[in-house]
Design a protein around this motif. Structure first.
Motif, PDB file in Angstrom:
ATOM      1  N   LEU A 150       0.790  -0.985  -0.098  1.00  0.00           N
ATOM      2  CA  LEU A 150      -0.110  -0.172   0.092  1.00  0.00           C
ATOM      3  C   LEU A 150       1.032   1.491   0.161  1.00  0.00           C
ATOM      4  CD1 LEU A 150      -3.097  -0.854   2.338  1.00  0.00           C
ATOM      5  CD2 LEU A 150      -3.196  -0.502  -0.407  1.00  0.00           C
ATOM      6  N   GLU A 151       2.190   1.226   1.036  1.00  0.00           N
ATOM      7  CA  GLU A 151       2.750   2.504   0.789  1.00  0.00           C
ATOM      8  C   GLU A 151       3.378   3.029  -0.654  1.00  0.00           C
ATOM      9  OE1 GLU A 151       4.978   2.478   4.583  1.00  0.00           O
ATOM     10  OE2 GLU A 151       3.479   2.700   5.474  1.00  0.00           O
ATOM     11  N   GLY A 152       4.232   1.630  -0.936  1.00  0.00           N
ATOM     12  CA  GLY A 152       4.895   1.530  -1.702  1.00  0.00           C
ATOM     13  C   GLY A 152       4.171   1.804  -3.221  1.00  0.00           C
ATOM     14  N   TRP A 153       3.042   0.925  -3.320  1.00  0.00           N
ATOM     15  CA  TRP A 153       1.871   1.783  -4.046  1.00  0.00           C
ATOM     16  C   TRP A 153       1.593   3.234  -4.164  1.00  0.00           C
ATOM     17  CZ3 TRP A 153       0.193  -2.640  -7.352  1.00  0.00           C
ATOM     18  CH2 TRP A 153      -0.894  -2.066  -8.519  1.00  0.00           C
ATOM     19  N   VAL A 154       1.715   4.027  -3.530  1.00  0.00           N
ATOM     20  CA  VAL A 154       1.241   5.522  -3.280  1.00  0.00           C
ATOM     21  C   VAL A 154       2.705   6.332  -4.077  1.00  0.00           C
ATOM     22  CG1 VAL A 154       1.387   7.484  -1.987  1.00  0.00           C
ATOM     23  CG2 VAL A 154      -0.153   4.914  -1.690  1.00  0.00           C
ATOM     24  N   ASP A 155       3.582   6.262  -3.719  1.00  0.00           N
ATOM     25  CA  ASP A 155       4.909   5.947  -3.884  1.00  0.00           C
ATOM     26  C   ASP A 155       4.847   5.982  -5.836  1.00  0.00           C
ATOM     27  OD1 ASP A 155       5.648   6.441  -1.608  1.00  0.00           O
ATOM     28  OD2 ASP A 155       6.667   5.771  -0.569  1.00  0.00           O
ATOM     29  N   VAL A 156       4.860   5.317  -6.027  1.00  0.00           N
ATOM     30  CA  VAL A 156       5.511   4.541  -7.388  1.00  0.00           C
ATOM     31  C   VAL A 156       4.313   5.946  -8.380  1.00  0.00           C
ATOM     32  CG1 VAL A 156       4.970   2.715  -8.658  1.00  0.00           C
ATOM     33  CG2 VAL A 156       6.458   2.615  -7.280  1.00  0.00           C
ATOM     34  N   MET A 157       3.141   5.361  -7.755  1.00  0.00           N
ATOM     35  CA  MET A 157       2.482   6.419  -8.170  1.00  0.00           C
ATOM     36  C   MET A 157       2.925   7.660  -8.108  1.00  0.00           C
ATOM     37  SD  MET A 157      -0.232   4.109  -9.576  1.00  0.00           S
ATOM     38  CE  MET A 157       0.084   2.568  -9.844  1.00  0.00           C
ATOM     39  N   LEU A 158       2.655   8.477  -7.094  1.00  0.00           N
ATOM     40  CA  LEU A 158       3.489   9.739  -7.437  1.00  0.00           C
ATOM     41  C   LEU A 158       4.595  10.079  -7.958  1.00  0.00           C
ATOM     42  CD1 LEU A 158       2.571  10.703  -3.519  1.00  0.00           C
ATOM     43  CD2 LEU A 158       1.761  11.350  -5.771  1.00  0.00           C
ATOM     44  N   MET A 185      -3.778  10.362   1.429  1.00  0.00           N
ATOM     45  CA  MET A 185      -4.347   8.424   0.986  1.00  0.00           C
ATOM     46  C   MET A 185      -3.683   7.834   1.606  1.00  0.00           C
ATOM     47  SD  MET A 185      -2.465   9.625  -3.624  1.00  0.00           S
ATOM     48  CE  MET A 185      -2.942   7.947  -3.928  1.00  0.00           C
ATOM     49  N   LEU A 186      -2.321   8.267   2.293  1.00  0.00           N
ATOM     50  CA  LEU A 186      -2.100   6.512   3.354  1.00  0.00           C
ATOM     51  C   LEU A 186      -3.073   7.024   4.534  1.00  0.00           C
ATOM     52  CD1 LEU A 186       1.940   6.622   3.067  1.00  0.00           C
ATOM     53  CD2 LEU A 186      -0.324   5.979   2.184  1.00  0.00           C
ATOM     54  N   ASP A 187      -3.850   7.989   5.151  1.00  0.00           N
ATOM     55  CA  ASP A 187      -4.888   7.959   6.128  1.00  0.00           C
ATOM     56  C   ASP A 187      -5.613   7.385   5.814  1.00  0.00           C
ATOM     57  OD1 ASP A 187      -5.255   9.209   8.764  1.00  0.00           O
ATOM     58  OD2 ASP A 187      -6.777  10.152   7.269  1.00  0.00           O
ATOM     59  N   GLY A 188      -6.618   8.044   4.323  1.00  0.00           N
ATOM     60  CA  GLY A 188      -7.652   7.138   3.827  1.00  0.00           C
ATOM     61  C   GLY A 188      -7.636   5.986   4.079  1.00  0.00           C
ATOM     62  N   VAL A 189      -6.305   5.328   3.257  1.00  0.00           N
ATOM     63  CA  VAL A 189      -6.607   3.804   3.305  1.00  0.00           C
ATOM     64  C   VAL A 189      -6.834   2.644   3.927  1.00  0.00           C
ATOM     65  CG1 VAL A 189      -4.460   3.066   3.312  1.00  0.00           C
ATOM     66  CG2 VAL A 189      -5.880   2.116   1.394  1.00  0.00           C
ATOM     67  N   ARG A 190      -5.734   3.643   5.701  1.00  0.00           N
ATOM     68  CA  ARG A 190      -6.062   2.276   7.259  1.00  0.00           C
ATOM     69  C   ARG A 190      -7.183   3.324   7.544  1.00  0.00           C
ATOM     70  NH1 ARG A 190      -0.756   5.821   7.727  1.00  0.00           N
ATOM     71  NH2 ARG A 190       0.648   4.571   7.643  1.00  0.00           N
ATOM     72  N   GLN A 248     -10.721  -1.657  -3.194  1.00  0.00           N
ATOM     73  CA  GLN A 248     -10.372  -0.479  -3.283  1.00  0.00           C
ATOM     74  C   GLN A 248      -9.579  -0.206  -2.504  1.00  0.00           C
ATOM     75  OE1 GLN A 248     -13.604  -1.286  -0.010  1.00  0.00           O
ATOM     76  NE2 GLN A 248     -15.143  -0.197  -1.638  1.00  0.00           N
ATOM     77  N   ALA A 249      -8.888  -0.557  -2.114  1.00  0.00           N
ATOM     78  CA  ALA A 249      -7.531   0.258  -1.527  1.00  0.00           C
ATOM     79  C   ALA A 249      -6.449   0.800  -1.874  1.00  0.00           C
ATOM     80  CB  ALA A 249      -6.974  -0.761  -0.038  1.00  0.00           C
ATOM     81  N   VAL A 250      -6.449  -0.203  -3.250  1.00  0.00           N
ATOM     82  CA  VAL A 250      -6.036  -0.295  -4.575  1.00  0.00           C
ATOM     83  C   VAL A 250      -6.128   1.214  -5.242  1.00  0.00           C
ATOM     84  CG1 VAL A 250      -5.352  -0.646  -7.214  1.00  0.00           C
ATOM     85  CG2 VAL A 250      -4.387  -2.392  -4.917  1.00  0.00           C
ATOM     86  N   ALA A 251      -7.330   1.281  -5.012  1.00  0.00           N
ATOM     87  CA  ALA A 251      -7.594   2.407  -6.029  1.00  0.00           C
ATOM     88  C   ALA A 251      -7.988   3.187  -4.928  1.00  0.00           C
ATOM     89  CB  ALA A 251      -9.658   2.324  -6.149  1.00  0.00           C
ATOM     90  N   ALA A 252      -7.686   3.431  -4.091  1.00  0.00           N
ATOM     91  CA  ALA A 252      -7.438   4.028  -2.847  1.00  0.00           C
ATOM     92  C   ALA A 252      -6.031   4.694  -3.170  1.00  0.00           C
ATOM     93  CB  ALA A 252      -7.958   3.924  -1.491  1.00  0.00           C
ATOM     94  N   CYS A 253      -6.060   4.265  -3.900  1.00  0.00           N
ATOM     95  CA  CYS A 253      -3.645   4.395  -3.979  1.00  0.00           C
ATOM     96  C   CYS A 253      -3.859   4.618  -5.037  1.00  0.00           C
ATOM     97  CB  CYS A 253      -2.527   3.496  -3.245  1.00  0.00           C
ATOM     98  SG  CYS A 253      -2.632   2.831  -1.292  1.00  0.00           S
ATOM     99  N   SER A 254      -4.203   5.051  -6.062  1.00  0.00           N
ATOM    100  CA  SER A 254      -4.285   5.615  -7.108  1.00  0.00           C
ATOM    101  C   SER A 254      -5.061   6.261  -7.683  1.00  0.00           C
ATOM    102  CB  SER A 254      -4.387   4.265  -8.678  1.00  0.00           C
ATOM    103  OG  SER A 254      -3.958   3.060  -7.542  1.00  0.00           O
ATOM    104  N   ASP A 255      -6.114   6.061  -7.348  1.00  0.00           N
ATOM    105  CA  ASP A 255      -7.157   7.271  -8.089  1.00  0.00           C
ATOM    106  C   ASP A 255      -6.782   8.562  -8.043  1.00  0.00           C
ATOM    107  OD1 ASP A 255      -8.114   5.517  -9.438  1.00  0.00           O
ATOM    108  OD2 ASP A 255     -10.581   4.834  -8.333  1.00  0.00           O
TER     109      ASP A 255
END
Length: 255
Positions: A87-95, A170-175, A146-153
């Motif tokens: 989850l955290e890595g997904w956000v970082d890669v997307m950014l 984003m990380l606050d939301g997925v938590r 849903q979590a993957v979408a929350a870390c992407s959209d």
């Protein structure tokens, strides 16, 4: 677009294509326009990219490589650690790939002509499996999706928000999405004191979903180091540690 003297022709073509796709859209951008932007011939473009869709696939390739590497790392870890690594890595890669991602959001169906679409689907399925965990039921798998979408959209829709602030949100939301589900699955009665991704007890998570009430000694030291380095805002520190901004402020040095 400012050309780097060290860029090779292929790299220059990709940069120009990304600029033009962002300005006009994929469908409205021709290979001739890309060639004219670079003062090349159309034949020179076709030498490196035999068709326009090859440009799109090449632009998404670095994103895919980074996501695949992230999942390869996570699959060697224990279940809970793997979940939050993804989850955290997904956000970082997307950014890290924020600009091409925004362009691809509008033209992603076009990559289905080659292997890129299948790789994207495989990456998404692997991420869902790692987040849901082994023997996950329907509810856990839905939450993982849903979590993957929350870390992407949000990256596509909040283009004017800085990386640092958006990452924290984003990380606050997925938590908030996953922590109550994890607590319910571990102990429906709420009696257990299982630790979550931020070291919080189940009881703490029920009182304040996704946020422990206080920081441990090591977390306090981490928060102070991050703040002193000047590389993280209070919002970012709070998201990284899974606590509120008020909690972070309470533990920072007075100065």
């Amino acid at each position: 677009m400012t050309a780097d003297p060290g860029d090779d022709t292929r790299t220059r073509i990709l940069r120009a294509a990304l600029d033009l796709f962002a300005e006009h859209g994929y469908q409205r951008t021709s290979l001739r326009q890309i060639a004219e932007r670079l003062r090349l011939t159309k034949a020179a473009i076709l030498y490196h990219f035999p068709a326009k869709e090859h440009l799109l696939s090449a632009l998404v390739e670095p994103l895919l490589v980074d996501l695949e590497a992230l999942l390869d790392t996570a699959r060697t870890q224990p279940v809970e650690q793997a979940r939050w690594t993804v989850l955290e890595g997904w956000v970082d890669v997307m950014l890290a790939h924020r600009r091409p991602l925004g362009m691809l959001f509008h033209d992603i169906a076009l990559v289905g002509r080659g292997d890129t679409y299948h790789r994207l689907m495989e990456v998404a399925m692997r991420a869902n499996d790692l987040i849901a965990g082994p023997d996950a039921g329907r509810r856990e798998r839905v939450l993982a999706t849903q979590a993957v979408a929350a870390c992407s959209d949000p990256i596509v829709f909040f283009v004017d928000v800085s990386d640092e602030v958006l990452r924290a949100d984003m990380l606050d939301g997925v938590r908030r999405l996953l922590t109550p589900a994890a607590a319910d699955a571990a102990d429906p009665s709420g009696a257990a004191d299982a630790a979550g991704p931020s070291g919080a007890s189940t009881a703490d998570r029920r009182r304040r979903p996704g946020r422990p009430r206080a920081l441990g000694r090591e977390q306090v030291e981490t928060a102070r180091r991050m703040h002193a380095a000047g590389t993280h805002s209070v919002d970012a520190i709070a998201a990284a540690l899974g606590v509120s901004r008020a909690t972070v402020y309470r533990h920072l040095d007075p100065e």
